[in-house]
Design an enzyme around this catalytic site. Structure first.
Site, PDB file in Angstrom:
ATOM      1  N   ARG A 146       0.828  -1.209   0.000  1.00 49.22           N
ATOM      2  CA  ARG A 146       0.000   0.000   0.000  1.00 49.22           C
ATOM      3  C   ARG A 146       0.858   1.253   0.000  1.00 49.22           C
ATOM      4  O   ARG A 146       1.697   1.435   0.886  1.00 49.22           O
ATOM      5  CB  ARG A 146      -0.916   0.007   1.220  1.00 49.22           C
TER       6      ARG A 146
ATOM      7  N   GLU B 175       0.697   4.070   1.202  1.00 45.37           N
ATOM      8  CA  GLU B 175       0.008   4.891   2.203  1.00 45.37           C
ATOM      9  C   GLU B 175       0.487   6.336   2.110  1.00 45.37           C
ATOM     10  O   GLU B 175       1.671   6.607   1.934  1.00 45.37           O
ATOM     11  CB  GLU B 175       0.280   4.373   3.622  1.00 45.37           C
TER      12      GLU B 175
ATOM     13  N   ARG C 214       1.920   3.160  12.670  1.00 47.42           N
ATOM     14  CA  ARG C 214       1.138   1.930  12.503  1.00 47.42           C
ATOM     15  C   ARG C 214       0.786   1.606  11.052  1.00 47.42           C
ATOM     16  O   ARG C 214      -0.065   0.769  10.787  1.00 47.42           O
ATOM     17  CB  ARG C 214      -0.118   1.980  13.373  1.00 47.42           C
ATOM     18  N   HIS C 215       1.424   2.282  10.103  1.00 45.03           N
ATOM     19  CA  HIS C 215       1.241   1.935   8.696  1.00 45.03           C
ATOM     20  C   HIS C 215       2.563   1.493   8.089  1.00 45.03           C
ATOM     21  O   HIS C 215       3.597   2.100   8.329  1.00 45.03           O
ATOM     22  CB  HIS C 215       0.721   3.133   7.901  1.00 45.03           C
TER      23      HIS C 215
ATOM     24  N   GLU D 260      -7.287  -0.142  14.676  1.00 43.90           N
ATOM     25  CA  GLU D 260      -7.999  -1.139  13.881  1.00 43.90           C
ATOM     26  C   GLU D 260      -7.083  -2.318  13.559  1.00 43.90           C
ATOM     27  O   GLU D 260      -5.958  -2.132  13.117  1.00 43.90           O
ATOM     28  CB  GLU D 260      -8.457  -0.484  12.576  1.00 43.90           C
TER      29      GLU D 260
ATOM     30  N   SER E 153     -10.644  -5.685   9.066  1.00 48.76           N
ATOM     31  CA  SER E 153     -11.878  -5.305   8.357  1.00 48.76           C
ATOM     32  C   SER E 153     -12.461  -6.558   7.749  1.00 48.76           C
ATOM     33  O   SER E 153     -11.714  -7.437   7.316  1.00 48.76           O
ATOM     34  CB  SER E 153     -11.607  -4.340   7.208  1.00 48.76           C
TER      35      SER E 153
ATOM     36  N   ARG F 205       0.047  -5.505  12.936  1.00 50.70           N
ATOM     37  CA  ARG F 205      -0.723  -4.790  13.973  1.00 50.70           C
ATOM     38  C   ARG F 205      -1.107  -5.733  15.109  1.00 50.70           C
ATOM     39  O   ARG F 205      -1.183  -5.322  16.265  1.00 50.70           O
ATOM     40  CB  ARG F 205      -1.976  -4.155  13.362  1.00 50.70           C
TER      41      ARG F 205
HETATM   42  P1  ATP Z   1      -7.632   0.958   6.651  1.00 48.18           P
HETATM   43  O1  ATP Z   1      -6.722  -0.199   6.811  1.00 48.18           O
HETATM   44  O2  ATP Z   1      -9.089   0.604   6.416  1.00 48.18           O
HETATM   45  O3  ATP Z   1      -7.102   2.023   5.734  1.00 48.18           O
HETATM   46  P2  ATP Z   1      -6.453   2.187   8.755  1.00 48.18           P
HETATM   47  O4  ATP Z   1      -6.367   1.625  10.131  1.00 48.18           O
HETATM   48  O5  ATP Z   1      -5.266   2.119   7.886  1.00 48.18           O
HETATM   49  O6  ATP Z   1      -7.675   1.567   8.064  1.00 48.18           O
HETATM   50  P3  ATP Z   1      -6.626   4.552  10.144  1.00 48.18           P
HETATM   51  O7  ATP Z   1      -5.269   4.281  10.625  1.00 48.18           O
HETATM   52  O8  ATP Z   1      -7.785   4.397  11.043  1.00 48.18           O
HETATM   53  O9  ATP Z   1      -6.881   3.688   8.852  1.00 48.18           O
HETATM   54  O10 ATP Z   1      -6.567   5.970   9.585  1.00 48.18           O
HETATM   55  C1  ATP Z   1      -7.727   6.655   9.169  1.00 48.18           C
HETATM   56  C2  ATP Z   1      -7.285   7.801   8.287  1.00 48.18           C
HETATM   57  O11 ATP Z   1      -6.421   8.700   8.988  1.00 48.18           O
HETATM   58  C3  ATP Z   1      -6.523   7.310   7.087  1.00 48.18           C
HETATM   59  O12 ATP Z   1      -6.898   8.055   5.965  1.00 48.18           O
HETATM   60  C4  ATP Z   1      -5.076   7.566   7.467  1.00 48.18           C
HETATM   61  O13 ATP Z   1      -4.279   7.738   6.312  1.00 48.18           O
HETATM   62  C5  ATP Z   1      -5.203   8.832   8.288  1.00 48.18           C
HETATM   63  N1  ATP Z   1      -4.124   8.937   9.268  1.00 48.18           N
HETATM   64  C6  ATP Z   1      -3.701   7.992  10.108  1.00 48.18           C
HETATM   65  N2  ATP Z   1      -2.700   8.414  10.875  1.00 48.18           N
HETATM   66  C7  ATP Z   1      -2.464   9.672  10.514  1.00 48.18           C
HETATM   67  C8  ATP Z   1      -1.534  10.672  10.934  1.00 48.18           C
HETATM   68  N3  ATP Z   1      -0.614  10.427  11.889  1.00 48.18           N
HETATM   69  N4  ATP Z   1      -1.582  11.865  10.359  1.00 48.18           N
HETATM   70  C9  ATP Z   1      -2.490  12.119   9.414  1.00 48.18           C
HETATM   71  N5  ATP Z   1      -3.393  11.234   8.975  1.00 48.18           N
HETATM   72  C10 ATP Z   1      -3.386  10.029   9.498  1.00 48.18           C
HETATM   73  P1  AMO Z   2      -8.241  -3.288   5.159  1.00 48.06           P
HETATM   74  O1  AMO Z   2      -7.820  -2.359   4.094  1.00 48.06           O
HETATM   75  O2  AMO Z   2      -8.935  -2.688   6.331  1.00 48.06           O
HETATM   76  O3  AMO Z   2      -9.237  -4.405   4.576  1.00 48.06           O
HETATM   77  O4  AMO Z   2      -6.990  -4.122   5.671  1.00 48.06           O
HETATM   78  C1  AMO Z   2      -7.140  -5.152   6.629  1.00 48.06           C
HETATM   79  C2  AMO Z   2      -6.186  -4.958   7.783  1.00 48.06           C
HETATM   80  O5  AMO Z   2      -4.846  -4.970   7.313  1.00 48.06           O
HETATM   81  C3  AMO Z   2      -4.060  -4.110   8.117  1.00 48.06           C
HETATM   82  N1  AMO Z   2      -3.438  -3.099   7.267  1.00 48.06           N
HETATM   83  C4  AMO Z   2      -2.223  -2.576   7.453  1.00 48.06           C
HETATM   84  N2  AMO Z   2      -1.284  -2.795   8.371  1.00 48.06           N
HETATM   85  C5  AMO Z   2      -0.153  -2.101   8.293  1.00 48.06           C
HETATM   86  N3  AMO Z   2       0.116  -1.188   7.343  1.00 48.06           N
HETATM   87  C6  AMO Z   2      -0.790  -0.932   6.377  1.00 48.06           C
HETATM   88  N4  AMO Z   2      -0.515  -0.033   5.425  1.00 48.06           N
HETATM   89  C7  AMO Z   2      -2.036  -1.629   6.409  1.00 48.06           C
HETATM   90  N5  AMO Z   2      -3.130  -1.619   5.641  1.00 48.06           N
HETATM   91  C8  AMO Z   2      -3.968  -2.511   6.171  1.00 48.06           C
HETATM   92  C9  AMO Z   2      -4.973  -3.471   9.142  1.00 48.06           C
HETATM   93  C10 AMO Z   2      -6.325  -3.619   8.515  1.00 48.06           C
HETATM   94  O6  AMO Z   2      -7.338  -3.676   9.474  1.00 48.06           O
HETATM   95  N6  AMO Z   2     -10.001  -6.574   1.773  1.00 48.06           N
HETATM   96  C11 AMO Z   2     -10.205  -6.049   3.117  1.00 48.06           C
HETATM   97  C12 AMO Z   2     -10.334  -7.175   4.136  1.00 48.06           C
HETATM   98  C13 AMO Z   2     -11.621  -7.972   3.987  1.00 48.06           C
HETATM   99  O7  AMO Z   2     -12.697  -7.352   3.882  1.00 48.06           O
HETATM  100  O8  AMO Z   2     -11.541  -9.204   4.019  1.00 48.06           O
HETATM  101  C14 AMO Z   2      -9.010  -5.165   3.466  1.00 48.06           C
HETATM  102  O9  AMO Z   2      -7.979  -5.203   2.862  1.00 48.06           O
HETATM  103  O10 AMO Z   2      -4.869  -4.250  10.335  1.00 48.06           O
END
Ligand code: ATP
Ligand code: AMO
Length: 434
Positions: free
Chosen positions: A211, A213, A219-220, A357, A360, A408
């Site tokens: 990704r 990101e 946490r990403h 999170e 999903s 995570r």
């Molecule tokens: P998903 O996996 O569904 O994308 P996620 O857990 O990656 O969920 P969150 O971490 O809940 O998403 O973040 C929600 C939004 O906030 C995202 O658009 C993310 O890019 C943004 N975000 C997260 N951390 C920060 C940060 N430190 N500064 C700015 N934006 C952030």
């Molecule tokens: P989602 O995009 O929420 O859902 O991703 C699922 C889980 O993967 C982890 N994750 C990450 N961890 C670290 N860095 C990242 N950049 C990152 N992106 C995602 C998170 C998140 O909750 N297709 C759906 C899943 C489904 O519906 O089965 C999906 O990808 O823990």
């Protein structure tokens, strides 16, 4: 080395050959000690200068820390030694000498920045507390696989080079594939769904997702490990049951099989596998509870995605793992099914460690016409996904599943401050090697 003995297996009276790294040398004058470290532990090697061959003493005490050596000698009980035994060397080989200056100190006496540690992961993983994270990670993956197998799911491997994204266009890494545009896969989503319609019915995958990101956060990752599950003939509530069972299985395996590692991390007293059912809150309840905390500057309204501070406030309020269910359809992806009696409500769910999170998932749209309509509503071209949608014309059962973030899970389980600590060689905006 066929005749090698691990230090932990060295018993008094044995003549052993132990091999490993020079952890420390302590010269007390007439007597000196070398602490030898291998994957099983540490052992004291004793040098009595007046009673031993001069060359042996000189080599043993002159070798730089972190050099690889092997020592052959007799093991004796010694209550003053750190492990209660010591080896008196008859011979000593320096197998690979280390330079005197090290980029980081594996004994842990000198702290290093995370970036220095990541640049020198080999040395970093000589530390017990760092090695422990990866032993635990391996155990969690083993337990998760076993749990899926107990549920009669088949492990699959799906392509990581793909033609289309699924989780939002801005997060794709494009690559060139023989002159055509291609991408690194963001999720095995569509492939795992295609397999529930096959003879396999119920599948799981533990594999990389990629990704691009937008943010560099603790946490990403740009390359993460997704633990995916998908099954025919179950609904979203049953997918939540599986999700809960898998997370608990990971925790329980660590509690049962990783006490030494937990001790190395200083977590032996506080580590606790979650017990009891994870609460299931609807999205509506979630936003009400977040608003009631008063911790957000602006009140959330129906349709808003939960901001990071909102998730944090709710996590503090709930205080344990929990699900958020019944999200507004408009903020969940096209493949998630809406409730039959209210199409503004989706069957999508998230599972939260109180701090972030983890998962999903949801029930999937398995009806061809609804699926194609969903693509159009989200501004996606159904033709680009023809390889996927067409299989929904040939007998696609109702199905549900989820994706769990592997790093995570480890990060939250061990209270790590940065997700990079749970990855051997993390990929982020600044880091492409090692
Ligand atoms: P998903 O996996 O569904 O994308 P996620 O857990 O990656 O969920 P969150 O971490 O809940 O998403 O973040 C929600 C939004 O906030 C995202 O658009 C993310 O890019 C943004 N975000 C997260 N951390 C920060 C940060 N430190 N500064 C700015 N934006 C952030
Ligand atoms: P989602 O995009 O929420 O859902 O991703 C699922 C889980 O993967 C982890 N994750 C990450 N961890 C670290 N860095 C990242 N950049 C990152 N992106 C995602 C998170 C998140 O909750 N297709 C759906 C899943 C489904 O519906 O089965 C999906 O990808 O823990």
């Amino acid at each position: 080395m066929r005749n090698r003995t691990y230090t932990a297996d060295a018993e008094p009276g044995d003549t052993v050959t132990v091999a490993g790294w020079v952890h420390e040398v302590r010269d007390l004058g007439g007597i000196a000690f070398l602490i030898l470290r291998d994957t099983s532990g540490k052992i004291q090697v004793k040098f009595e200068k007046d009673e031993m061959d001069d060359d042996l003493v000189e080599t043993g005490l002159g070798v730089h820390r972190e050099s690889v050596i092997s020592v052959t000698g007799e093991v004796a009980e010694e209550p003053r030694a750190p492990t209660g035994v010591e080896v008196t060397p008859e011979s000593l080989d320096v197998i690979a000498e280390a330079e005197a200056q090290l980029p980081l100190d594996p004994s842990g006496k000198v702290d290093a920045e995370l970036s220095t540690r990541l640049d020198n992961r080999t040395l970093d993983l000589r530390k017990d507390e760092v090695k422990a994270i990866f032993e635990i990670r391996a155990e969690v993956q083993r337990a998760v696989r076993e749990q899926f197998r107990d549920l009669r799911a088949t492990e699959i491997n799906t392509p990581k080079i793909v033609a289309t994204g699924t989780e939002g266009g801005t997060e794709l890494f494009p690559i060139t594939y023989f002159g055509k545009e291609a991408f690194m896969n963001q999720s095995p989503q569509l492939f795992k769904q295609l397999m529930v319609g096959s003879g396999l019915e119920r599948v799981f995958e533990v594999g990389p997702i990629f990704r691009a990101e937008e943010h560099n956060t603790p946490r990403h990752l740009n390359e993460a490990t997704s633990i995916d599950f998908e099954s025919a003939f179950i609904d979203h509530t049953e997918a939540m049951d599986v999700c809960e069972a898998v997370v608990k299985a990971g925790y329980e395996a660590v509690e049962e099989n990783c006490q030494d590692e937990l001790e190395a991390l200083g977590l032996e007293d506080e580590f606790e596998a979650p017990s009891g059912e994870f609460p299931r809150l609807s999205y509506e309840e979630a936003i009400q509870r977040i608003n009631a905390t008063g911790k957000l500057d602006e009140q959330l309204v129906w349709g808003d995605d939960l901001p990071t501070e909102g998730e944090k406030a709710l996590g503090e309020d709930v205080g344990e793992h929990y699900f958020i269910t019944d999200w507004p359809s408009e903020i969940k992806p096209f493949y998630i099914k809406d409730h039959d009696d209210d199409e503004t409500l989706s069957t999508g769910f998230d599972m939260m460690h109180p701090n972030m999170e983890l998962v999903s998932g949801g029930q999937r749209e398995h009806r061809f016409d609804h699926l194609v309509a969903g693509f159009e509503q989200q501004g996606l071209d159904p033709d680009a996904f023809e390889y996927y949608t067409k299989m929904f014309k040939y007998g696609m059962p109702p199905h549900a599943g989820f994706g769990l973030g592997g790093e995570r899970l480890i990060m939250t389980m061990l209270g790590l401050e940065n997700i990079r600590e749970a990855v051997l060689f993390p990929r982020d905006r600044q880091r492409l090697s090692p």
